[in-house]
Motif scaffolding. Structure first.
Motif, PDB file in Angstrom:
ATOM      1  N   ALA A 100       4.736  27.115   9.426  1.00  0.00           N
ATOM      2  CA  ALA A 100       4.135  26.158   8.494  1.00  0.00           C
ATOM      3  C   ALA A 100       2.967  26.800   7.743  1.00  0.00           C
ATOM      4  O   ALA A 100       2.841  26.650   6.523  1.00  0.00           O
ATOM      5  CB  ALA A 100       3.680  24.906   9.235  1.00  0.00           C
TER       6      ALA A 100
ATOM      7  N   ALA B  31       2.895  27.517   3.775  1.00  0.00           N
ATOM      8  CA  ALA B  31       1.836  26.907   2.960  1.00  0.00           C
ATOM      9  C   ALA B  31       1.157  27.980   2.111  1.00  0.00           C
ATOM     10  O   ALA B  31       0.920  27.793   0.913  1.00  0.00           O
ATOM     11  CB  ALA B  31       0.826  26.202   3.853  1.00  0.00           C
TER      12      ALA B  31
ATOM     13  N   ALA C   4       1.279  28.496  -1.939  1.00  0.00           N
ATOM     14  CA  ALA C   4       0.022  28.527  -2.694  1.00  0.00           C
ATOM     15  C   ALA C   4      -0.042  29.786  -3.564  1.00  0.00           C
ATOM     16  O   ALA C   4      -0.432  29.733  -4.728  1.00  0.00           O
ATOM     17  CB  ALA C   4      -1.165  28.466  -1.749  1.00  0.00           C
TER      18      ALA C   4
ATOM     19  N   VAL D 203      -0.871  22.667  -2.546  1.00  0.00           N
ATOM     20  CA  VAL D 203      -0.350  22.408  -1.208  1.00  0.00           C
ATOM     21  C   VAL D 203      -1.323  21.560  -0.385  1.00  0.00           C
ATOM     22  O   VAL D 203      -2.539  21.768  -0.446  1.00  0.00           O
ATOM     23  CB  VAL D 203      -0.107  23.750  -0.471  1.00  0.00           C
ATOM     24  CG1 VAL D 203       0.348  23.524   0.964  1.00  0.00           C
ATOM     25  CG2 VAL D 203       0.901  24.614  -1.228  1.00  0.00           C
TER      26      VAL D 203
ATOM     27  N   VAL E  51      -1.789  20.500   3.682  1.00  0.00           N
ATOM     28  CA  VAL E  51      -1.323  20.746   5.040  1.00  0.00           C
ATOM     29  C   VAL E  51      -1.844  19.617   5.920  1.00  0.00           C
ATOM     30  O   VAL E  51      -3.032  19.303   5.871  1.00  0.00           O
ATOM     31  CB  VAL E  51      -1.847  22.104   5.539  1.00  0.00           C
ATOM     32  CG1 VAL E  51      -1.588  22.263   7.017  1.00  0.00           C
ATOM     33  CG2 VAL E  51      -1.216  23.248   4.753  1.00  0.00           C
TER      34      VAL E  51
ATOM     35  N   ILE F 130      -4.977  25.036  -1.384  1.00  0.00           N
ATOM     36  CA  ILE F 130      -4.486  24.427  -0.143  1.00  0.00           C
ATOM     37  C   ILE F 130      -5.564  23.481   0.390  1.00  0.00           C
ATOM     38  O   ILE F 130      -6.703  23.900   0.601  1.00  0.00           O
ATOM     39  CB  ILE F 130      -4.157  25.467   0.956  1.00  0.00           C
ATOM     40  CG1 ILE F 130      -3.104  26.478   0.473  1.00  0.00           C
ATOM     41  CG2 ILE F 130      -3.672  24.763   2.224  1.00  0.00           C
ATOM     42  CD1 ILE F 130      -2.709  27.519   1.509  1.00  0.00           C
TER      43      ILE F 130
ATOM     44  N   TYR G 252      -0.117  16.572  -5.110  1.00  0.00           N
ATOM     45  CA  TYR G 252       0.297  17.878  -4.577  1.00  0.00           C
ATOM     46  C   TYR G 252       1.739  18.156  -4.961  1.00  0.00           C
ATOM     47  O   TYR G 252       2.466  17.259  -5.392  1.00  0.00           O
ATOM     48  CB  TYR G 252       0.149  17.890  -3.050  1.00  0.00           C
ATOM     49  CG  TYR G 252      -1.293  17.739  -2.628  1.00  0.00           C
ATOM     50  CD1 TYR G 252      -2.122  18.846  -2.526  1.00  0.00           C
ATOM     51  CD2 TYR G 252      -1.832  16.478  -2.386  1.00  0.00           C
ATOM     52  CE1 TYR G 252      -3.460  18.709  -2.184  1.00  0.00           C
ATOM     53  CE2 TYR G 252      -3.167  16.322  -2.051  1.00  0.00           C
ATOM     54  CZ  TYR G 252      -3.985  17.445  -1.941  1.00  0.00           C
ATOM     55  OH  TYR G 252      -5.293  17.311  -1.614  1.00  0.00           O
TER      56      TYR G 252
ATOM     57  N   PHE H 224       2.929  20.102   3.876  1.00  0.00           N
ATOM     58  CA  PHE H 224       3.476  20.603   5.134  1.00  0.00           C
ATOM     59  C   PHE H 224       2.877  19.845   6.309  1.00  0.00           C
ATOM     60  O   PHE H 224       1.654  19.666   6.383  1.00  0.00           O
ATOM     61  CB  PHE H 224       3.167  22.095   5.301  1.00  0.00           C
ATOM     62  CG  PHE H 224       3.949  22.965   4.363  1.00  0.00           C
ATOM     63  CD1 PHE H 224       5.265  23.314   4.648  1.00  0.00           C
ATOM     64  CD2 PHE H 224       3.378  23.430   3.186  1.00  0.00           C
ATOM     65  CE1 PHE H 224       6.004  24.107   3.782  1.00  0.00           C
ATOM     66  CE2 PHE H 224       4.108  24.228   2.310  1.00  0.00           C
ATOM     67  CZ  PHE H 224       5.421  24.559   2.612  1.00  0.00           C
TER      68      PHE H 224
ATOM     69  N   ASP I 178       2.493  19.979  10.307  1.00  0.00           N
ATOM     70  CA  ASP I 178       2.682  20.752  11.533  1.00  0.00           C
ATOM     71  C   ASP I 178       2.653  19.772  12.699  1.00  0.00           C
ATOM     72  O   ASP I 178       1.759  18.937  12.788  1.00  0.00           O
ATOM     73  CB  ASP I 178       1.570  21.794  11.693  1.00  0.00           C
ATOM     74  CG  ASP I 178       1.831  22.721  12.876  1.00  0.00           C
ATOM     75  OD1 ASP I 178       3.015  23.001  13.163  1.00  0.00           O
ATOM     76  OD2 ASP I 178       0.849  23.157  13.527  1.00  0.00           O
TER      77      ASP I 178
ATOM     78  N   TYR J   2      10.081  32.359   2.974  1.00  0.00           N
ATOM     79  CA  TYR J   2       9.635  31.495   1.886  1.00  0.00           C
ATOM     80  C   TYR J   2      10.736  31.321   0.843  1.00  0.00           C
ATOM     81  O   TYR J   2      10.968  30.213   0.351  1.00  0.00           O
ATOM     82  CB  TYR J   2       8.359  32.048   1.235  1.00  0.00           C
ATOM     83  CG  TYR J   2       7.941  31.235   0.033  1.00  0.00           C
ATOM     84  CD1 TYR J   2       7.613  29.882   0.177  1.00  0.00           C
ATOM     85  CD2 TYR J   2       7.922  31.786  -1.244  1.00  0.00           C
ATOM     86  CE1 TYR J   2       7.277  29.108  -0.922  1.00  0.00           C
ATOM     87  CE2 TYR J   2       7.579  31.018  -2.342  1.00  0.00           C
ATOM     88  CZ  TYR J   2       7.260  29.680  -2.177  1.00  0.00           C
ATOM     89  OH  TYR J   2       6.933  28.910  -3.264  1.00  0.00           O
TER      90      TYR J   2
END
Ligand SMILES: Nc1ncnc2c1ncn2[C@@H]1O[C@H](COP(=O)(O)OP(=O)(O)OP(=O)(O)O)[C@@H](O)[C@H]1O
Ligand SMILES: [Mg+2]
Length: 459
Positions: A150, A154, A158, A164, A166, A243, A288, A292, A294, A436
């Motif tokens: 993750a 991310a 970016a 992004v 998170v 991010i 965004y 992501f 996690d 990716y």
């Protein structure tokens, strides 16, 4: 005692006793925890800036033109020279390589996108009017590479120019510490969003109770306070300019106890919608490109919320028998968990003549992590044969470049390539770039599908 005997022979109980120490009391746990905390802040303070914030390294012309902006180096230099108002970078020695902050790289990218050839992909594809895609990385097996995957995704997104967010749903807070997040208590995690969702449900439910002449259920302090929280209040900036983070810390675990209590209190609460609907209601999905999530190594309520919120689900696993086996059981649990939620809802929906609930994900992929081609090729092929297209063909190699770094630098994209042999760096980076690329194919395809569906609906 001869030295060729294995170490577990000839252990003297009296000597062992001398090394044993006193029995462990509860307070000792606190002492150990405090020692860890001291060590952690010592480690964390190395390489931090004056305010104790993490800082991101600089990016060289070589790296920018090779990995980030698709232009030839001489052209890049010419454009900078011709446009003195653009960031010019800094060098460590006269005539040495120029280095740029990521913010500057993003400005340069925007310049090339506006002025450069339209045929080149200076900005990554993002269809207009489509919300951010939410990506959950999950597996109930621990240590399979969820957080690393993750975090790397991310960072690659970016670097690729996406904005992004998170969201750390793991009370271990690993993702939070990778992004230098500071979280005092559960009120700076997603917890208040879940609480707010429940509180809103309870308010509506209470209205129905009143209409039926029943006593309303009380909204306690937690719920009243949660009603004031907006997702934006929880978002923190990170040392990456594009991010942002909603962090986690130990208290987030409290949700695993609180959520079932709420659920029992008011059966009709759709807890699995809590995260998506809260983020959506607060406009986060429009701010965004990719979000992501996690998740912790468990199929608890937080994970279920993350999974239900996700458009794309990635399931990392190592190419080992144990991880393959346990991942199979994870899919089995996903099936039974979501099937039982659907069944429960649909019984009620049928009775009321309403449309039923059917969870749907744009894409689900298992991803092999920490792959060792020399040892695991056969097992990986076998896994590929059984899982077919559900297993992503990009295998993420084991690389010594990650995991060994300290608190300041996390993973391949934060590391300075000058600290490694160039060949090792290029290979280590290539494997995460592949991961990716595999992910980006899914992202683009799912956005495109939505875009085409919307066009069709409009015709
Ligand atoms: N490609 C890789 N090469 C080498 N080491 C890796 C790789 N991916 C992950 N690791 C290491 O494996 C360990 C576990 O990874 P990670 O923390 O990402 O797993 P996780 O699934 O998030 O764990 P948890 O279940 O505790 O949340 C870490 O020490 C990480 O540095
Ligand atoms: Mg993790």
């Amino acid at each position: 005692m001869t030295s060729d005997q294995p170490p577990y022979f000839n252990i003297d109980p009296d000597r062992a006793l001398r090394d044993l120490g006193a029995p462990f009391s509860t307070t000792r746990f606190r002492e150990v925890a405090e020692a860890c905390a001291r060590g952690r802040s010592d480690l964390a303070s190395r390489g931090m800036d004056a305010e104790g914030r993490k800082s991101l390294r600089l990016f060289s012309t070589w790296e920018i033109t090779r990995y980030l902006i698709p232009v030839a180096t001489p052209h890049f230099r010419r454009v900078l020279k011709a446009n003195p108002e653009l960031p010019q970078g800094r060098s460590e020695s006269d005539g040495g390589a120029k280095w740029f902050t990521l913010d500057e790289v993003l400005r340069l990218r925007a310049h090339f996108a506006a002025e450069g050839s339209k045929a080149k992909e200076y900005l990554p594809y993002r269809p207009k009017g489509q919300p951010a895609k939410m990506v959950a990385v999950a597996n109930f097996k621990g240590g399979v590479g969820k957080t690393s995957t993750a975090a790397h995704l991310a960072m690659s997104a970016a670097l690729d120019g996406y904005k992004v967010l998170v969201v750390d749903l793991d009370s271990q807070g690993s993702m939070t510490s990778i992004f230098g997040g500071r979280v005092e208590d559960e009120w700076q995690t997603v917890f208040p969003l879940l609480a707010r969702h429940y509180a809103r449900h309870l308010r509506a439910d209470n209205q129905l109770r009143l209409d039926r002449g029943e006593a309303p259920l009380p909204l306690d302090d937690t719920l009243s306070e949660a009603l004031e929280v907006k997702a934006g209040d929880l978002v923190q900036k990170t040392h990456w300019p594009n991010i942002d983070l909603i962090g986690a810390q130990l208290n987030l675990y409290w949700s695993e106890f609180q959520v079932p209590v709420w659920r029992i209190q008011s059966r009709g609460w759709k807890l699995w919608d809590a995260l998506t609907e809260s983020l959506e209601a607060d406009g986060v999905l429009d701010q965004y490109d990719v979000i992501f999530l996690d998740t912790p190594p468990a199929l608890g309520y937080l994970t279920i919320n993350g999974l239900a919120a996700a458009d794309i689900l990635l399931v990392p696993l190592g190419a080992s028998f144990l991880e393959f086996d346990s991942t199979g059981r994870f899919f089995d649990m996903l099936h039974s968990t979501f099937a039982s939620i659907e069944e429960g809802e649909n019984m009620a929906a049928r009775a009321l003549g309403r449309e039923g609930l059917a969870f749907e994900w744009d894409a689900v992929r298992a991803v092999i992590t920490r792959y060792d081609g020399a040892q695991q090729g056969e097992l990986a092929s076998l896994m590929q044969a059984y899982l077919g297209p559900v297993l992503s063909p990009e295998r993420q190699d084991f690389t010594a470049l990650i995991g060994q770094a300290g608190e300041q630098v996390n993973g391949i994209y934060e590391a300075d390539y000058r600290d490694f042999n160039r060949e090792t760096y290029v290979r280590g980076r290539a494997t995460f770039d592949e991961t990716y690329a595999g992910f980006k194919r899914l992202l683009l395809a799912t956005w495109r599908r939505d875009e085409l569906a919307d066009q069709e609906a409009a015709e």
